[in-house]
Design an enzyme around this catalytic site. Structure first.
Site, PDB file in Angstrom:
ATOM      1  N   SER A 108       3.316  -4.989  -4.659  1.00  0.00           N
ATOM      2  CA  SER A 108       2.546  -5.956  -5.423  1.00  0.00           C
ATOM      3  C   SER A 108       3.056  -7.376  -5.149  1.00  0.00           C
ATOM      4  O   SER A 108       4.248  -7.644  -5.218  1.00  0.00           O
ATOM      5  CB  SER A 108       2.660  -5.619  -6.906  1.00  0.00           C
ATOM      6  OG  SER A 108       1.940  -6.554  -7.642  1.00  0.00           O
ATOM      7  N   GLY A 109       2.156  -8.243  -4.819  1.00  0.00           N
ATOM      8  CA  GLY A 109       2.506  -9.640  -4.558  1.00  0.00           C
ATOM      9  C   GLY A 109       2.874  -9.890  -3.124  1.00  0.00           C
ATOM     10  O   GLY A 109       3.245 -11.003  -2.747  1.00  0.00           O
ATOM     11  N   THR A 113      -4.164  -8.871  -0.829  1.00  0.00           N
ATOM     12  CA  THR A 113      -5.492  -9.400  -1.138  1.00  0.00           C
ATOM     13  C   THR A 113      -5.777 -10.643  -0.292  1.00  0.00           C
ATOM     14  O   THR A 113      -6.870 -10.784   0.260  1.00  0.00           O
ATOM     15  CB  THR A 113      -5.580  -9.721  -2.638  1.00  0.00           C
ATOM     16  OG1 THR A 113      -5.222  -8.546  -3.344  1.00  0.00           O
ATOM     17  CG2 THR A 113      -6.949 -10.154  -3.043  1.00  0.00           C
ATOM     18  N   ASN A 158       3.094 -10.698  -9.660  1.00  0.00           N
ATOM     19  CA  ASN A 158       2.058 -11.432  -8.912  1.00  0.00           C
ATOM     20  C   ASN A 158       1.122 -12.110  -9.910  1.00  0.00           C
ATOM     21  O   ASN A 158       0.618 -11.464 -10.833  1.00  0.00           O
ATOM     22  CB  ASN A 158       1.271 -10.429  -8.035  1.00  0.00           C
ATOM     23  CG  ASN A 158       0.227 -11.092  -7.170  1.00  0.00           C
ATOM     24  OD1 ASN A 158       0.017 -12.303  -7.232  1.00  0.00           O
ATOM     25  ND2 ASN A 158      -0.435 -10.286  -6.369  1.00  0.00           N
ATOM     26  N   SER A 161      -2.568 -10.416  -9.443  1.00  0.00           N
ATOM     27  CA  SER A 161      -2.356  -9.042  -9.011  1.00  0.00           C
ATOM     28  C   SER A 161      -3.645  -8.223  -9.145  1.00  0.00           C
ATOM     29  O   SER A 161      -4.322  -8.262 -10.172  1.00  0.00           O
ATOM     30  CB  SER A 161      -1.256  -8.426  -9.870  1.00  0.00           C
ATOM     31  OG  SER A 161      -1.031  -7.117  -9.451  1.00  0.00           O
ATOM     32  N   SER A 162      -3.948  -7.509  -8.083  1.00  0.00           N
ATOM     33  CA  SER A 162      -5.153  -6.656  -8.130  1.00  0.00           C
ATOM     34  C   SER A 162      -4.824  -5.472  -9.031  1.00  0.00           C
ATOM     35  O   SER A 162      -3.865  -4.746  -8.784  1.00  0.00           O
ATOM     36  CB  SER A 162      -5.493  -6.141  -6.742  1.00  0.00           C
ATOM     37  OG  SER A 162      -5.537  -7.204  -5.842  1.00  0.00           O
ATOM     38  N   GLY A 388      -0.632  -2.788  -4.830  1.00  0.00           N
ATOM     39  CA  GLY A 388       0.610  -2.472  -4.105  1.00  0.00           C
ATOM     40  C   GLY A 388       1.568  -1.643  -4.935  1.00  0.00           C
ATOM     41  O   GLY A 388       1.432  -1.507  -6.155  1.00  0.00           O
ATOM     42  N   GLU A 390       4.432  -0.590  -7.084  1.00  0.00           N
ATOM     43  CA  GLU A 390       5.114  -1.427  -8.077  1.00  0.00           C
ATOM     44  C   GLU A 390       6.139  -0.654  -8.890  1.00  0.00           C
ATOM     45  O   GLU A 390       5.938   0.517  -9.233  1.00  0.00           O
ATOM     46  CB  GLU A 390       4.114  -2.172  -8.974  1.00  0.00           C
ATOM     47  CG  GLU A 390       2.957  -1.413  -9.449  1.00  0.00           C
ATOM     48  CD  GLU A 390       1.895  -2.288 -10.144  1.00  0.00           C
ATOM     49  OE1 GLU A 390       1.661  -3.440  -9.752  1.00  0.00           O
ATOM     50  OE2 GLU A 390       1.286  -1.748 -11.091  1.00  0.00           O
TER      51      GLU A 390
HETATM   52  N1  LIG Z   1      -0.970 -15.948   3.673  1.00  0.00           N
HETATM   53  C1  LIG Z   1      -0.676 -16.507   2.518  1.00  0.00           C
HETATM   54  N2  LIG Z   1      -0.589 -17.864   2.454  1.00  0.00           N
HETATM   55  C2  LIG Z   1      -0.322 -18.455   1.318  1.00  0.00           C
HETATM   56  N3  LIG Z   1      -0.042 -17.810   0.174  1.00  0.00           N
HETATM   57  C3  LIG Z   1      -0.095 -16.479   0.169  1.00  0.00           C
HETATM   58  C4  LIG Z   1      -0.419 -15.765   1.346  1.00  0.00           C
HETATM   59  N4  LIG Z   1      -0.384 -14.446   1.059  1.00  0.00           N
HETATM   60  C5  LIG Z   1      -0.087 -14.345  -0.260  1.00  0.00           C
HETATM   61  N5  LIG Z   1       0.097 -15.573  -0.782  1.00  0.00           N
HETATM   62  C6  LIG Z   1       0.435 -15.861  -2.163  1.00  0.00           C
HETATM   63  O1  LIG Z   1       0.913 -14.690  -2.755  1.00  0.00           O
HETATM   64  C7  LIG Z   1       0.193 -14.341  -3.905  1.00  0.00           C
HETATM   65  C8  LIG Z   1       0.061 -12.863  -4.039  1.00  0.00           C
HETATM   66  O2  LIG Z   1      -0.729 -12.367  -2.995  1.00  0.00           O
HETATM   67  P1  LIG Z   1      -1.731 -11.199  -3.168  1.00  0.00           P
HETATM   68  O3  LIG Z   1      -2.459 -11.371  -4.429  1.00  0.00           O
HETATM   69  O4  LIG Z   1      -2.476 -11.112  -1.943  1.00  0.00           O
HETATM   70  O5  LIG Z   1      -0.779  -9.999  -3.340  1.00  0.00           O
HETATM   71  P2  LIG Z   1      -1.161  -8.488  -3.336  1.00  0.00           P
HETATM   72  O6  LIG Z   1      -0.420  -7.861  -2.248  1.00  0.00           O
HETATM   73  O7  LIG Z   1      -2.591  -8.355  -3.291  1.00  0.00           O
HETATM   74  O8  LIG Z   1      -0.617  -8.012  -4.714  1.00  0.00           O
HETATM   75  P3  LIG Z   1      -1.181  -6.929  -5.685  1.00  0.00           P
HETATM   76  O9  LIG Z   1      -0.798  -5.643  -5.100  1.00  0.00           O
HETATM   77  O10 LIG Z   1      -0.516  -7.236  -6.927  1.00  0.00           O
HETATM   78  O11 LIG Z   1      -2.589  -7.166  -5.726  1.00  0.00           O
HETATM   79  C9  LIG Z   1      -1.108 -15.054  -3.736  1.00  0.00           C
HETATM   80  O12 LIG Z   1      -1.658 -15.366  -4.971  1.00  0.00           O
HETATM   81  C10 LIG Z   1      -0.746 -16.291  -2.966  1.00  0.00           C
HETATM   82  O13 LIG Z   1      -0.311 -17.284  -3.845  1.00  0.00           O
HETATM   83 MG   LIG Z   2      -4.004  -7.792  -4.533  1.00  0.00          MG
END
Ligand SMILES: Nc1ncnc2c1ncn2[C@@H]1O[C@H](COP(=O)(O)OP(=O)(O)OP(=O)(O)O)[C@@H](O)[C@H]1O
Ligand SMILES: [Mg+2]
Length: 1167
Positions: A108-109, A113, A158, A161-162, A388, A390
């Protein structure tokens, strides 16, 4: 072998591809990641797998220029980037017709996404364009903010977070243009709706709605902007740094509109969100009942009321559903009261269900909008962005499910990259030293095994009758899973955990591939059951709100289903199973997301955290397998097909086996032997560079081939064009030559004709001259000859004349002499003839006398002879009669006579029968009488026959015709042999009504003024008594009257009653004049008699006479026929005199007043 790898190898920070890392160890791996991360290089490859480090800051590497840079470039050509992977996947999909899936994993994070959005935005940027395609792209991209608003929340790990799993299939046509998509969502963490762990938030939409909606909207939704007013919204992190809820709300509304939500649908969705908030504010108080139990009652009904108003639910129904619970079992219905705790449970269950169903409906609604319209076969690119892995301090059912899903994804990664790869080498007979890696299949089995897996146990416990609690479930796990090496529990039979104080009693721990996670069993059974009291679902179904009614179909009393719905765990397992099967059919592309720190901060690289992720993601094993193995493999047939143009022997067709063809190709290209291996069915290429080399050569070759094709085509086109021009030129030249020759020929012909005409003219003139000369010579000769002959002739004539004169005198003398001689001789002959005639006459007289005497004698002799014969006959008859008298009776003679007479008569009549004349009465023929004695009979029979045929003829007459003939007869009696006009009238039929007065509308009035039937209607001339000139009148004759009327107007001028008429006077001649003489002193006689002229005089007078004689008084109308008669004009008696005039053409008699006493009518004599 020059390969463009400039960006990957040159100026490289660390190594772009971990496969190239030297020496390979975990430390060097982490170090390489750190080095790159520190230099803002967040992407690193392991072969074709992309490792993505979350930068936690915005990077300038996603610009449109970057998109263009990576577009249509080979994967290893440029420095590692997520775009390179997206481009590779898109091109394989478009060019090689392979369905793709992009698997994004990480905790997660870690940035999954974000990565999925980057992939989608890249594909959207490079695929086709056009109004329709852009709309599809926009809808696909805009589905993200909507789903994130409703499905994402701030967690401790996050901020976005999805809280649901998402798998999106993007569908493309054969050109690579997007057609639409399908989104599958996996288990939303709905417990978050009612309760959020410390430091976390509820789903974004609640905060966005309250912050971003207008006052008006909030008023409509009966909401207050203050978060603190809502029990379901945690306050400790209501505001998140970097998140602007108000702006996000506008973005979401805009996105909903783009995706295709109707305004009323958006409103309904917001109403439901508001209803959830309201629901959270409903509180309960206990109310004691007479049986000593407590019953829950709604504390403050205001929120309940508002919520019911929002959803159109009857308040009492919902209120009751919060106080009572009806259990239906077969035919029985039992109602039990709910205590306060149960009421809260029911409320939260309703809120969770309401929100999760709303979320599912939103996904379905988006799918409806973005689904591909075309039914054609399409290619698919799946993008998986699932929650992700967690590990929280307090992990519950949701984390268990999320982590199970991540286990499955890790499994598929291992299956496809590690195990499958190694197995393939063995299968293909490629030399291979096995590499150890951790296979998490055992953990998956611990969770999902049908018999003793944790999910199966949970289901079993949920469905078991009797008291079921989370503790009984844990007990069951403790017995069944105790021996499993990845399961840990304090109370399990495994004694080693008995003293493990980090393991509380109400928990169990699983050693996941990504670490140990301690799960608290509290709520497992409930969440798995996911029960909503039927009273509540029925209350929702009764709502007067289309969306909410739709969300609770089980509330329909008509469809009561007593079967338990499948458990949440069961459903999730099934949908994950389907997802895995789906992913296995596609070509996988991996993005492994790594989180550099737990602080969500940029530039911080927590080594231990990264190391942990590298380990559990199996990245080291991944590199090892990759390094030991081959970068690329391809079956011989497609490989030969793809590269055959690089070798002359294999191009354009290779006849032998594909492998030999590939061998020939590699040998020809002089690829070093260590760079590839031949498997059973595939060629394995060790180094990506070799592949690039092949691709580059192919690209060049394709260019050369394209040039060649172009060259040949151009040559062919030019040649064809030239040949066409040549052919055209020949045709044009031929036509021109023909035209020129024609012109020339015409000119020569004209010149020739001129010359010829001159020559002929000259020749003709010459000839003419000669001929004229000859003619003149001939004429001269002729003239001379004529003159000579003339002279000669005249001389001869003169001589002859002289001679004739001489001869004539002789002749005259001779003639005189001859005449005298002849006359003398004639006299002599006459004398002799006279003497001869006297003799003949005397002889003839004598001969006549002799003949008459002889005739008398002969007659006498004949009479005598006849007398003798008669006497002889009489005598003979007498003799016979005397002889036969005795044989006859006395009257035989009479009988014979009668018989003879009868026979004669019979013969006569039979003869007459066949010779009768025709039946025409005017036929005058009659057969000739055969015997004189029949004379009288014959004449009598003729008369009888005539009478009979006249009768026959008459019997055919109709009454009308009879009347006409009677009239004709009367006319005959009146005028025959008395008036010259009569014969011409015989053949004219008496028509009577010449004016057709009853039919002619012009005389309708006149007709109606006459009572009686009109017997005659005709135009007559009325003679003016003063000057004898005529004026046309209509004459009508009825049984009682003679009426004279104006011809034009039909107005009655005079009407004379028939008894007032004494006589009618007409002339004997051929005219139509008649005078109607009136009784003196009668009413009609005031002006005097009428002198009229008619073309149908005979008919008119006959009719008048007939009516007069048929009248009852029987007084006859006299018809006077004379050429002079007197008429009474007023006081005067005037004589009308008819005289014969000169015959005239044209109409007849003219009348003139001669003097006071005389009116003269001149009748032309008939021609
Ligand atoms: N390529 C990137 N460039 C800039 N910031 C990023 C990038 N990837 C992720 N982030 C930052 O990290 C945060 C978390 O990313 P994201 O929501 O994609 O995580 P996740 O893997 O989908 O988590 P979860 O499993 O909780 O959904 C985003 O809100 C963003 O601020
Ligand atoms: Mg996500």
């Amino acid at each position: 072998m020059e390969v463009k790898t400039k960006s990957l190898l040159d100026n490289m920070i660390g190594v772009g591809d971990m496969v190239l890392l030297e020496p390979l160890s975990e430390d060097s791996f982490i170090e390489n990641l750190r080095k790159r991360f520190d230099h803002n290089e967040i992407y690193t490859y392991i072969g074709s797998v992309v490792i993505s480090m979350n930068p936690y800051k915005s990077m300038l590497i996603y610009s449109p220029e970057k998109v263009e840079e990576y577009r249509n470039r080979n994967f290893y050509e440029l420095s590692p980037h997520i775009y390179a992977l997206a481009d590779e996947a898109y091109r394989s999909l478009r060019d090689q017709d392979k369905d793709q899936c992009i698997l994004i994993t990480g905790e997660s994070g870690a940035g999954k996404t974000e990565a999925s959005k980057l992939v989608m935005s890249y594909v959207a940027a490079v695929c086709g364009k056009g109004q329709e395609v852009n709309k599809v792209k926009e809808q696909l991209l805009q589905s993200n903010p909507v789903l994130e608003a409703f499905g994402n929340a701030k967690t401790v790990r996050n901020d976005n977070s999805s809280r649901f799993g998402k798998y999106m299939d993007i569908e493309f046509d054969f050109k690579g243009d997007p057609l639409g998509g399908v989104i599958s969502n996996y288990l939303l963490e709905k417990s978050r709706v009612v309760k959020q762990p410390r430091g976390e938030r509820n789903f974004h939409i609640f905060y966005q709605l309250l912050s971003g909606a207008s006052d008006d909207t909030l008023k409509k939704l009966k909401l207050d902007r203050d978060f603190s007013k809502y029990n379901y919204l945690s306050l400790d992190s209501a505001v998140v740094n970097g998140l602007d809820d108000a702006t996000s709300f506008r973005t979401v509304r805009n996105a909903m509109q783009i995706v295709g939500f109707m305004e009323d649908e958006v409103q309904s969705v917001l109403e439901l969100v508001a209803a959830v908030l309201k629901l959270g504010n409903i509180e309960f108080k206990p109310e004691s009942r007479c049986n000593g139990t407590d019953e829950s009652r709604v504390k403050d009904k205001n929120d309940l009321k508002e919520m019911c108003e929002l959803l159109g639910i009857e308040q009492s129904v919902l209120e009751r559903a919060f106080s009572y619970r009806t259990v239906e079992a077969k035919l029985e219905k039992v109602s039990t009261t709910l205590n306060v705790a149960q009421a809260y449970y029911a409320r939260d269950a309703l809120a969770k269900n309401l929100y999760s169903r709303l979320f599912s409906w939103i996904v379905t609604r988006i799918n409806e909008s973005i689904k591909a319209q075309a039914k054609t076969r399409h290619k698919v690119m799946g993008v998986l962005d699932i929650y992700g892995f967690e590990i929280f301090d307090d992990n519950s059912f949701e984390q268990f499910i999320i982590n199970y899903c991540n286990e499955k994804l890790q499994q598929i990664f291992i299956e496809l990259t590690l195990r499958e790869e190694q197995e393939e080498y063995i299968r293909e007979d490629i030399e291979w030293t096995n590499i150890e890696y951790f296979n998490n299949a055992i953990i998956c089995d611990l969770i999902e095994n049908h018999q003793n897996g944790i999910l199966a146990m949970l289901d079993e416990e949920c469905l078991r009758p009797g008291t079921v609690t989370d503790e009984t479930f844990l007990d069951k796990l403790n017995t069944v899973c105790a021996q499993h090496q990845h399961f840990e529990s304090r109370l399990s039979k495994n004694s080693k955990f008995l003293t493990d104080h980090s393991l509380p009693h109400s928990c169990f721990r699983i050693q996941h591939y990504a670490g140990k996670v301690l799960y608290r069993v509290e709520g497992f059974v409930d969440k798995n059951n996911d029960l909503l009291y039927r009273d509540l679902s029925q209350a929702m179904y009764k709502a007067n709100h289309s969306l909410i009614k739709h969300l609770f179909p089980e509330g329909n009393p008509a469809k009561v289903n007593l079967k338990r719905p499948p458990t949440a765990g069961f459903q999730f397992k099934a949908s994950v199973g389907t997802l895995m099967r789906n992913l296995q059919t596609k070509n996988p592309n991996y993005i492994r997301c790594i989180k550099p720190n737990d602080k969500k901060a940029p530039h911080i690289f927590t080594e231990s955290l990264v190391c942990h992720q590298v380990r559990y993601l199996g990245l080291m094993e991944n590199v090892r397998v990759r390094r030991a193995g081959y970068a690329f493999r391809q079956a011989y047939e497609p490989c030969l097909e793809r590269y055959k143009m690089l070798c002359k022997r294999t191009w354009p067709h290779w006849r032998g086996p594909a492998r030999e063809g590939v061998e020939m190709l590699m040998a020809d290209l002089q690829v070093p032997a260590e760079e590839f291996s031949y498997g059973r069915s595939k060629i394995f290429i060790r180094n990506p560079r070799t592949l690039f080399f092949l691709e580059e050569r192919r690209r060049q070759c394709l260019q050369d081939l394209a040039t060649l094709i172009q060259k040949i085509y151009r040559g062919w086109k030019c040649r064809t064009h030239f040949l066409l021009l040549k052919k055209s030129q020949i045709v044009v030249a031929a036509w021109y030559r023909r035209y020129a020759q024609e012109k020339k020929y015409q000119k020569i012909k004209r010149a020739t004709t001129v010359v010829q005409s001159y020559t002929r003219g000259w020749q003709a003139r010459k000839l003419l001259r000669e001929l004229k000369h000859q003619k003149r010579c001939k004429e001269a000769v002729t003239t001379i000859a004529a003159y000579w002959h003339g002279t000669q002739a005249r001389m001869e004539l003169r001589r002859l004349k002289q001679e004739v004169l001489n001869k004539h005198a002789v002749t005259v003398i001779w003639a005189y002499w001859q005449g005298t001689k002849a006359r003398r001789e004639l006299r002599q002959l006459k004398e002799a003839a006279r003497n001869k005639h006297a003799v003949s006459v005397i002889w003839a007289g004598w001969q006549g006398t002799k003949a008459r005497r002889e005739l008398r004698r002969l007659k006498e002799e004949a009479r005598r002879k006849n007398a003798v014969a008669v006497i002889w006959a009489y005598w003979k008859g007498l003799k016979v009669r005397r002889e036969y008298r005795k044989f006859f009776r006395a009257n035989a003679g009479k009988k014979i006579y009668n018989f003879t007479i009868q026979r004669i008569m019979q013969k006569y009549f039979l003869g007459l029968k066949s010779t009768l004349p025709s039946m025409s009465p005017i036929d005058k023929n009659w057969p000739v009488r055969p015997y004189i004695f029949l004379d009288g009979v014959h004449t009598e029979l003729r008369r009888i026959f005539h009478l009979w045929r006249c009768k026959k003829y008459r019997s055919r007459f109709t009454e009308d015709k009879k009347a006409v003939y009677e009239e004709k007869l009367e006319a005959s009696e009146l005028f025959k042999d008395k008036k010259a006009l009569y014969p011409s009238s015989v053949s004219q039929p008496f028509k009577g009504d010449y004016l057709e007065i009853s039919k002619n509308p012009k005389y309708q009035k006149l007709n109606s003024s006459v009572d009686e039937k009109v017997l005659l209607a005709d135009v007559v001339n009325k003679i003016n008594r003063a000057n004898g000139k005529g004026a046309t009148r209509i004459l009508l004759l009825t049984k009682k009257n003679v009426v004279l009327a104006d011809q034009k107007t039909g107005q009655v001028k005079a009407s004379v009653a028939l008894p007032d008429l004494t006589s009618v006077s007409v002339s004997t001649q051929n005219d139509g004049f008649f005078a109607l003489r009136l009784k003196e002193g009668s009413a009609s006689a005031v002006k005097g008699d009428f002198l009229l002229s008619s073309e149908h005089l005979i008919e008119t007078i006959t009719k008048l006479h007939h009516i007069g004689s048929a009248a009852s008084d029987g007084e006859q109308l006299n018809v006077d026929i004379a050429d002079e008669f007197l008429v009474q004009f007023k006081q005067d008696k005037v004589c009308v005199k008819f005289i014969q005039g000169a015959p005239k053409n044209g109409n007849g008699a003219s009348c003139k007043r001669k003097n006071n006493r005389l009116l003269e009518v001149s009748v032309p004599a008939s021609a």
